[in-house]
Design an enzyme around this catalytic site. Structure first.
Site, PDB file in Angstrom:
ATOM      1  N   TYR A 178       0.815  -1.218   0.000  1.00  0.00           N
ATOM      2  CA  TYR A 178       0.000   0.000   0.000  1.00  0.00           C
ATOM      3  C   TYR A 178       0.854   1.277   0.000  1.00  0.00           C
ATOM      4  O   TYR A 178       2.060   1.208   0.121  1.00  0.00           O
ATOM      5  CB  TYR A 178      -1.077  -0.018   1.078  1.00  0.00           C
ATOM      6  CG  TYR A 178      -0.747  -0.032   2.553  1.00  0.00           C
ATOM      7  CD1 TYR A 178       0.448   0.402   3.083  1.00  0.00           C
ATOM      8  CD2 TYR A 178      -1.732  -0.480   3.452  1.00  0.00           C
ATOM      9  CE1 TYR A 178       0.663   0.407   4.455  1.00  0.00           C
ATOM     10  CE2 TYR A 178      -1.529  -0.488   4.820  1.00  0.00           C
ATOM     11  CZ  TYR A 178      -0.327  -0.037   5.318  1.00  0.00           C
ATOM     12  OH  TYR A 178      -0.119  -0.032   6.656  1.00  0.00           O
ATOM     13  N   GLU A 179       0.172   2.383  -0.212  1.00  0.00           N
ATOM     14  CA  GLU A 179       0.853   3.698  -0.309  1.00  0.00           C
ATOM     15  C   GLU A 179       1.924   3.687  -1.402  1.00  0.00           C
ATOM     16  O   GLU A 179       2.994   4.275  -1.273  1.00  0.00           O
ATOM     17  CB  GLU A 179       1.443   4.058   1.060  1.00  0.00           C
ATOM     18  CG  GLU A 179       1.764   5.527   1.280  1.00  0.00           C
ATOM     19  CD  GLU A 179       0.582   6.455   1.055  1.00  0.00           C
ATOM     20  OE1 GLU A 179      -0.523   6.149   1.535  1.00  0.00           O
ATOM     21  OE2 GLU A 179       0.769   7.479   0.366  1.00  0.00           O
ATOM     22  N   GLY A 180       1.620   3.017  -2.516  1.00  0.00           N
ATOM     23  CA  GLY A 180       2.580   2.850  -3.620  1.00  0.00           C
ATOM     24  C   GLY A 180       3.390   1.588  -3.413  1.00  0.00           C
ATOM     25  O   GLY A 180       4.167   1.512  -2.468  1.00  0.00           O
TER      26      GLY A 180
ATOM     27  N   GLN B  53       7.899   2.525  -5.787  1.00  0.00           N
ATOM     28  CA  GLN B  53       8.904   3.318  -5.064  1.00  0.00           C
ATOM     29  C   GLN B  53      10.245   3.283  -5.800  1.00  0.00           C
ATOM     30  O   GLN B  53      10.946   4.298  -5.899  1.00  0.00           O
ATOM     31  CB  GLN B  53       9.107   2.782  -3.639  1.00  0.00           C
ATOM     32  CG  GLN B  53       7.851   2.698  -2.785  1.00  0.00           C
ATOM     33  CD  GLN B  53       7.182   4.033  -2.565  1.00  0.00           C
ATOM     34  OE1 GLN B  53       7.845   5.059  -2.455  1.00  0.00           O
ATOM     35  NE2 GLN B  53       5.859   4.036  -2.528  1.00  0.00           N
TER      36      GLN B  53
END
Lengths: 583, 583
Positions: free
Chosen positions: A423-425, A430
């Protein structure tokens, strides 16, 4: 024992790796910082940590559109917000305490070491606060910021839709102006963390949606504030339509959300129309850092549990032992425990450095610090969460058969950690962000400066020439050279318009960066520990820090040259992948 | 699709990596082997694989001492034994088909690729058959072997007790002679796989216990056959006292067993008194190999699922693409999929090589082949199961958020795989076994011969000088040199009586061995594929094999030199571990 925040190690890393003293300025002393951390630790260890197992077992029952948090969750949340922890680094203008992000980073590590499922709720609220504070109208700020900063209300991020995960260009939720400054929002969102719950009276949903006639792709997305309860006290036209059955973090509800079943949920624009993604991006650095800190927290928790078990469990005789040894005496188990402890400390160092750069961005260093934070953020997020998977899996391994049985909790750590790299990319995203957006910052000067700072640590080690370092200095120097080579390769690939070559090596490049930066952080702590020992400080933790840094350099950083080889010579697979994956 | 046994790839590895044609002798042709594998695949894919999810969801309810297997389990087991699969490589004298272990290894991979929880039951039975066939009295053989070989009855291994996991010297279960050749067994065992179930009328427990006045430690342990139902049809004094709540393999019951609540379970000695551990050791090679094959199977299953998802899921645009791409087009996802596929194929090669050596041990090569099997067994077990953890975790990652949701099954693969590195000797134990018992075989000549065989593959690559190989030849040669250096270091440490130095590097040494041997297996397949292409065979799978081997050499084998460094220069931690882990 379930979790005990390692306050002394945290404070040592804050001060000697991330430069806390400079960040504190004149208002706070390091002793004040310790007091704050100790108080936070009391809440994390005593209030939140005992809930972690309960959350895993009870989950969050869903009935008639309502979600019930696990037993004890509400009381703990109440205690936590009453302590003022939610607004620790928020602007005093909105009721926050205005403390450095760096201190808040250490606290975030604690809440999540105590329980990721619990820590997730404030993590989302923090994102909402940041988006609103930076881009919200004065009217929205007045109405919502105070209650979000206090924690009385919580926030969510509504990005993902079934067809739009990593690729937000594909999202379909719609928004239509009502002509009075309000908008009607219609759409379905998935994977909404704490999208519905019973911890607060209101939930402030931040929702990405498209206006009619908006440009296609990511330039046509707008951000809206859509509260569960409208200012007049009536329920908004939105509901939780279901919960996911997940591998871990059972204590946190992951909701499917339906907006506008009855014609349209009412929302207010945050920032400008079609600029929603830019609003999201401004909060991304700290949100991603916070996920990295979740990784550090769960890794620390797993390490503590494994160490405690290894000291108690007796099997076999270590070389030279007369009686059955505690398994912590066996070299193989020591290797696992030292890997767990050193990766945890290395990722802590990277995360704290990132937080310090975010703080420094508000000071005289300004843009250069902001760029440094931007460079380090994907590493903080992805490296810390990759190692969280590895460390929690090692935690299961140290427990042997007991690790596979849910009773010990080791398996829960592994299950809970597994979401962090997604999650969150995703961590792949990244790595792509690091290589394609962050390396080119200031034509490579940002990354070069970071490598130069690592070199200074290596030179310091070589100058100290302390036998206790073993080969740490030489290994760090070799690791930095590997990172330097791989960085040059990536920058050349980008400037010569060969993005596929850069992308092919993005993941091993990020790993290499994390490994070298992590080793540099540990080495810097080792140097500070050595200085303390020489100054007569007899705390045995100092010798431990040197031994840990040495272990990491001699046993983990050894992977650096091979990773550089993979980055620089491994990319041919993009030409043959379709072939190799066929059949 | 849930799992499709990759028959062509398996057969290619059997023939060109493990030398199936030589093992088959004059009785069977490679076409016969393909027919057998295809028939096995029909059962694995069509009968067993669909049960995997059902087993995970239903588990094995336990009530009144009885365990109920998941819906469909009984029927599938019946179909499976009626196909004669249980006795595929068992001695025809006992009703087996007497086929090579190598063919059975491929089938074992299939059953476990279809469902580890299902495959475990016959895996345990196979161990029982082997122990009984090699050490049982004629009377015991007559009574039990036929029904175990047919699968009408199943077997278990009762080793672990709460205080005795990896260290069997600590076990306390007691046995007392009844004076008539029978023994009374009293004790409590834990983690007994399929210790109780409803698939068969009888369960044959092999139980380690101590005779009164037996020597302390492992030289005082005896092995007993303790059936659930006695020859006269009465129930023996043993029962399942509970089931574990586990992270994975929910479809297989993991039982606590109580022997002798009512005075003593009746059992018969297998082998000699106090020689129980030796009996266990003789079956350990194939049992450990089988666990390695479970790792290959689940890795294959996870790879297939990830690949299928990556071809369907569309997010983002790959460089140069005009429309949204399937994620399989993105370099980062390709890297994950190629890592999954190549590690799976590499571990398959190692496991098949090991099985072939076990077969060859019964032929003219004799003891040398047996020693080779002994050398390769810990690598086959630990490397294959370590990579099973990594591959199944990558499988979750490829699925993104969907991977964390139990619905897709990716998470189950990861949960199920996690036990493999723990049971049948933890992977740490395997590493210690490899270094301290297997490297010294024939004063190191066994390992030297294995390294020489790897060198021949590298020399072949360099001689071919095929541009499609990329740097495969050079990387393999460098990897072999790293393994050679680390092997010399380990042998020197052992002969100069520094066991702690050898033990400190045992785990990275095993990883290095697996990486290099795996790369050699892939390279050998690549060479055979090249030869086929040159002979006019137009199967696109051949070019895929070359590309896969190249990916592994250029992206994964690059870790070899760093691992050798860790083995040779990393061991100082044993001196400071107590310090570094304190606090």
């Amino acid at each position: 024992m379930t979790y005990r925040a390692p306050v002394s190690d945290m404070l040592f890393a804050l001060r000697h790796v991330a430069g806390l003293d400079a960040v504190l300025g004149d208002d706070l002393t390091p002793d004040d910082a310790r007091t704050i951390l100790e108080e936070a630790a009391r809440v994390a260890d005593g209030v939140i940590a005992p809930l972690n197992r309960i959350g895993d077992r009870h989950g969050t029952p869903f009935a008639d559109g309502a979600v019930t948090t696990p037993p004890g969750w509400k009381e703990a949340y109440r205690t936590w917000i009453e302590g003022g922890w939610n607004g620790l680094s928020a602007d005093p203008e909105h009721g926050g305490q205005g403390l450095p992000l760096l201190l808040n980073a250490a606290c975030t590590e604690m809440w999540n070491g105590a329980s990721i499922a619990f820590g997730l709720c404030p993590l989302l609220t923090a994102g909402g606060i940041e988006a609103l504070a930076q881009h919200g109208s004065d009217d929205l700020k007045t109405r919502y910021l105070g209650k979000l900063v206090s924690g009385e209300w919580t926030a969510t991020m509504n990005l993902t839709e079934p067809q739009a995960g990593s690729d937000l260009a594909l999202l379909r939720s719609r928004a239509e102006p009502m002509g009075d400054g309000r908008y009607r929002i219609v759409g379905a969102k998935i994977y909404i963390t704490y999208g519905e719950h019973d911890l607060s009276d209101n939930i402030v949903h931040l929702v990405l949606a498209r206006l009619k006639d908006a440009p296609a792709g990511t330039r046509g997305i707008s951000l809206f504030l859509v509260p569960k309860v409208l200012p007049d006290g009536s329920r908004n036209d939105l509901r939780c339509s279901g919960l996911e059955h997940k591998l871990g973090i059972h204590g946190s509800p992951t909701c499917s959300m339906a907006f506008g079943d009855a014609g349209g949920a009412i929302g207010w624009l945050i920032g400008e129309e079609n600029r929603g993604l830019a609003c999201m991006f401004t909060m991304m650095n700290s949100a991603r850092l916070n996920v990295g800190l979740q990784g550090v927290g769960i890794a620390e928790r797993a390490t503590q549990a494994a160490l405690a078990y290894a000291r108690e469990r007796r099997q076999g005789k270590a070389p030279g032992a007369q009686a059955t040894s505690a398994i912590v005496e066996h070299a193989d188990v020591q290797r696992m425990l030292l890997a767990m402890k050193s990766y945890t400390a290395a990722s802590r160092g990277i995360c704290y450095l990132t937080a310090a750069a975010l703080d420094a961005a508000h000071g005289p260093e300004g843009q250069a610090a902001h760029d440094r934070a931007s460079l380090l953020t994907p590493v903080a997020k992805a490296f810390s969460t990759d190692i969280a998977n590895e460390v929690t899996s090692l935690g299961v391994q140290v427990h042997g058969g007991m690790g596979f049985v849910e009773e010990t909790g080791a398996a829960q750590h592994m299950r809970d950690a597994r979401i962090l790299g997604i999650y969150e990319g995703t961590n792949g995203i990244q790595a792509i962000d690091l290589v394609t957006r962050k390396l080119p910052l200031r034509d490579g000067a940002t990354v070069r400066a970071q490598i130069a700072s690592q070199r200074r640590v290596a030179e310091g080690l070589l100058k100290d020439a302390d036998p206790a370092y073993g080969q740490m200095g030489a290994r760090l120097r070799a690791g930095i050279e590997a990172l330097d080579r791989a960085t040059s390769f990536q920058l050349r690939a980008l400037t010569s318009n060969r993005p596929e070559a850069a992308l092919a090596g993005a993941s091993p490049y990020l790993r290499l960066f994390g490994l070298v930066q992590g080793a540099a952080c540990l080495a810097q702590a080792a140097r500070a520990a050595r200085a303390a020992l020489q100054a007569g400080d007899t705390d045995p933790a100092h010798a431990a820090r040197i031994a840990l840094a040495r272990f990491f350099a001699e046993n983990e950083l050894t992977a650096a040259a091979g990773l550089a080889d993979s980055v620089m010579d491994g990319g041919a697979f993009t030409e043959t992948a379709a072939l190799a994956l066929a059949g």
